[in-house]
Design a protein around this motif. Structure first.
Motif, PDB file in Angstrom:
ATOM      1  N   GLU A  97     -63.487  36.320 112.063  1.00  0.00           N
ATOM      2  CA  GLU A  97     -64.316  36.497 110.861  1.00  0.00           C
ATOM      3  C   GLU A  97     -63.654  35.878 109.633  1.00  0.00           C
ATOM      4  OE1 GLU A  97     -67.581  38.732 110.684  1.00  0.00           O
ATOM      5  OE2 GLU A  97     -67.274  37.401 112.397  1.00  0.00           O
ATOM      6  N   LYS A 132     -69.023  41.031 104.065  1.00  0.00           N
ATOM      7  CA  LYS A 132     -68.189  40.406 105.081  1.00  0.00           C
ATOM      8  C   LYS A 132     -66.716  40.707 104.820  1.00  0.00           C
ATOM      9  CE  LYS A 132     -70.776  37.878 107.927  1.00  0.00           C
ATOM     10  NZ  LYS A 132     -70.803  38.153 109.370  1.00  0.00           N
ATOM     11  N   GLY A 151     -68.723  33.386 113.871  1.00  0.00           N
ATOM     12  CA  GLY A 151     -67.415  33.524 114.490  1.00  0.00           C
ATOM     13  C   GLY A 151     -67.560  33.549 115.998  1.00  0.00           C
ATOM     14  N   GLU A 168     -75.016  35.437 107.130  1.00  0.00           N
ATOM     15  CA  GLU A 168     -74.829  35.485 108.584  1.00  0.00           C
ATOM     16  C   GLU A 168     -75.223  34.171 109.235  1.00  0.00           C
ATOM     17  OE1 GLU A 168     -73.437  37.310 111.869  1.00  0.00           O
ATOM     18  OE2 GLU A 168     -73.643  38.364 109.964  1.00  0.00           O
ATOM     19  N   ASP A 182     -68.915  36.845 117.521  1.00  0.00           N
ATOM     20  CA  ASP A 182     -70.142  37.464 117.039  1.00  0.00           C
ATOM     21  C   ASP A 182     -70.947  38.124 118.156  1.00  0.00           C
ATOM     22  OD1 ASP A 182     -69.577  36.902 114.506  1.00  0.00           O
ATOM     23  OD2 ASP A 182     -71.034  35.295 114.232  1.00  0.00           O
ATOM     24  N   TRP A 226     -61.257  39.806 116.534  1.00  0.00           N
ATOM     25  CA  TRP A 226     -62.497  39.777 115.754  1.00  0.00           C
ATOM     26  C   TRP A 226     -62.201  39.521 114.280  1.00  0.00           C
ATOM     27  CZ3 TRP A 226     -63.481  43.539 111.955  1.00  0.00           C
ATOM     28  CH2 TRP A 226     -64.693  43.366 111.289  1.00  0.00           C
TER      29      TRP A 226
END
Length: 603
Positions: free
Chosen positions: A197, A332, A114, A109, A117, A193
């Motif tokens: 990512e 992820k 991104g 993380e 986030d 999103w």
């Protein structure tokens, strides 16, 4: 409103089942006439098959109720991935883990952020459930279609008419609900999103590869040598390069690709692609250094340059061989993508698949000349030597079933302009397939370069013209909106992998007419049972929740052939009652300078 999506889907399913039931068992005059003359035995067989469908549907409804119970707005605003999942314990850094990715820490993380986030995003569980329902829906539809087609074989005109009518009605419902599910995935920023990512993680992976491939001091760098001339076709050779890159990453070595004697081009790899390294292109050893073959870990640890064998001849296999994915990335990937192994392989293939200036110009010119533009479906038909050695013959109509389905769904919400024709890019090594397609489906526009098809013939396959042709074919297949092909073909699988680099989650954007996705020389592809199953006949297996299943393939009729590793029995099992086990492996964490700076700053 997004919060009403679940109940709408449940109502749509209920309406679908009512339509099926009324058309088959309804008390109207139409159905009485349809079944006049059908024997008691035939009617019993018909009823038994429909009851079987109903049982499968009741189990699938559990998934729909789970979705309905979710408040979408609540999950988007308040849910977050549990960052405190238990780390998978391994006996050694090289040991593979075939537990679910839910048990792996999301420990990167800090390495990328991104742009979404800090905004609302769908929870991990919601995304997982959405994909499960999508998969279950497709499998259930294949079951419905297969079973109703078998009923049609009763050879009663009336029954056949009724079944055809049911299929047509069911198709419309299937398309609408599939579009609703897609809209659910895109709701409240879901699409943006996933795009953020995927792009962020892709950048991390490519940065790591680039650092490993471009050492500051090539003479001191530990190297892995890969000979491009594996005795196989082009798609197989590119997958050989992907395998070499994976092993180099796993060993923290710089990959040196030897391609001077490449039978596709006397100019070698660099004649059509960018070099894999800008700073280290030879494997010469200096005084005090050693070069040797693949061997025991202890031996290779002290060897400066290792010659890598092909994957088929590799012993002492490391855990990161496909279909394993890096443990640190696995959660992820599973959050934004439906099949992490394909996405991971796509990232590695994408790093290798970088065009030289001349190749880029050739593809751009060809795209303009052919009129390649979205929306478009890519079809790959491999015949010639493939039919003799590996695969069965498939008529163009088998491919076009899925092409038409793509366009029917698309045009529910995006109607064609007057005079606009549906486009298909057709890649094949058989000129007769192009003529066959245009004769049987004149309402479609089939894009095909006759020169590429001609050079794909066996006698001219290993030529520079053929090389540029097959690169162009794979490019256009990977840039299509949907792909129909046979996964028994390396070209088809490579196009599918590269497609994953172009969209955040392209896991469901391809349809294979034969095999499920695989990587040659891969580790075992296993599933985990999500639901109990009681065998309905001698071909099926009894399965318990949690059983580990080795898969031999999907029959594309709602069932897969599996081996229950608990009992050792082999048979059929409903595909939607299981999910893939994503193998994870602990790749060395090769940090770039920006990552090290962040770590120093935290200290």
């Amino acid at each position: 409103n997004a919060e009403y999506m679940g109940p709408l889907i449940a109502l749509a399913w209920l309406f679908f089942i009512v339509v099926v039931s009324n058309n088959i068992f309804g008390g109207g005059v139409r159905n009485d006439e349809a079944f006049r003359g059908v024997s008691h035995k035939e009617f019993s067989e018909l009823k038994e098959q429909l009851e079987k469908i109903n049982r499968e549907n009741q189990e699938l409804k559990v998934l729909t109720r789970q979705l309905t119970s979710l408040s979408l707005s609540h999950s988007l605003k308040n849910s977050a991935v549990d960052e405190k999942s238990k780390v998978v314990e391994s006996d050694s850094p090289k040991e593979s883990s075939d537990v679910s990715v839910e048990d792996v820490d999301d420990d990167i993380e800090d390495e990328f952020k991104g742009s979404y986030d800090n905004l609302n995003k769908p929870s991990y569980e919601q995304e997982k459930l959405r994909r499960r329902i999508d998969t279950g829906f497709r499998e259930f539809w294949w079951l419905i279609r297969s079973e109703l087609n078998s009923i049609r074989d009763l050879d009663r005109v009336e029954v056949e008419d009724a079944v055809v009518d049911v299929l047509e009605r069911a198709k419309e419902h299937q398309r609408v609900i599939a579009n609703d599910l897609e809209a659910l995935g895109d709701a409240s920023g879901g699409r943006d999103w996933r795009k953020s990512e995927a792009a962020s993680l892709s950048e991390v992976i490519h940065r790591r590869i680039d650092k490993l491939q471009n050492p500051a001091n090539c003479s001191e760098a530990r190297k892995l040598v890969c000979n491009l001339n594996k005795a196989c076709g082009f798609g197989c050779q590119i997958h050989h390069v992907v395998y070499c890159l994976l092993v180099a990453m796993g060993m923290e070595r710089t990959l040196v690709l030897e391609s001077g004697t490449w039978r596709y081009s006397t100019g070698g790899w660099d004649s059509v692609f960018l070099p894999l390294s800008r700073t280290c292109v030879n494997a010469t050893v200096t005084a005090g250094q050693t070069r040797g073959p693949w061997g025991p870990v202890e031996y290779m640890r002290d060897t400066q340059v290792i010659d890598l064998p092909i994957i088929d001849g590799m012993y002492n296999r490391p855990s990161y061989i496909p279909l394993a994915v890096p443990a640190e990335f696995s959660r992820k990937m599973a959050h934004f993508h439906g099949y992490p192994p394909a996405w991971w392989l796509g990232q590695i293939a994408g790093y290798a698949w970088r065009y030289s200036e001349s190749t880029r110009s050739h593809i751009d010119e060809l795209a303009t000349r052919l009129g390649f533009a979205s929306p478009i479906v890519g079809i790959h038909i491999r015949r010639t030597d493939k039919l003799e050695l590996e695969a069965a013959y498939h008529h163009i109509s088998e491919y076009m079933v899925h092409v038409e389905e793509f366009y029917y769904r698309l045009e529910l919400t995006k109607p064609r302009a007057p005079g606009q024709r549906r486009k298909v890019y057709l890649a094949t090594d058989d000129p007769a397939a192009v003529e066959e397609a245009r004769n049987h489906f004149p309402e479609y526009e089939f894009l095909n370069d006759a020169n590429i098809t001609g050079t794909a013939a066996i006698e001219s396959r290993f030529s520079e013209a053929s090389l540029r042709g097959i690169i162009a074919d794979i490019h256009f297949l990977a840039h299509s909106d949907f792909l129909v092909c046979t996964f028994s073909s390396q070209v088809c699988r490579l196009a599918y992998e590269l497609l994953q680099t172009r969209v955040p989650d392209g896991s469901s954007l391809a349809r294979s007419l034969d095999d499920i996705f695989y990587f040659g020389g891969q580790q075992s592809h296993d599933l985990r049972a999500l639901y109990n199953h009681t065998a309905a006949n001698e071909d099926e297996l009894d399965i318990l929740v949690g059983d580990k299943l080795h898969t031999y393939g999907n029959h594309w009729n709602g069932y897969s052939k599996v081996e229950n590793l608990r009992t050792g029995e082999v048979g059929l099992f409903p595909s939607y009652k299981a999910q893939d086990i994503v193998r994870t492996s602990r790749f060395p964490r090769t940090l770039d300078s920006s990552s090290r700076k962040r770590k120093r700053h935290r200290k």
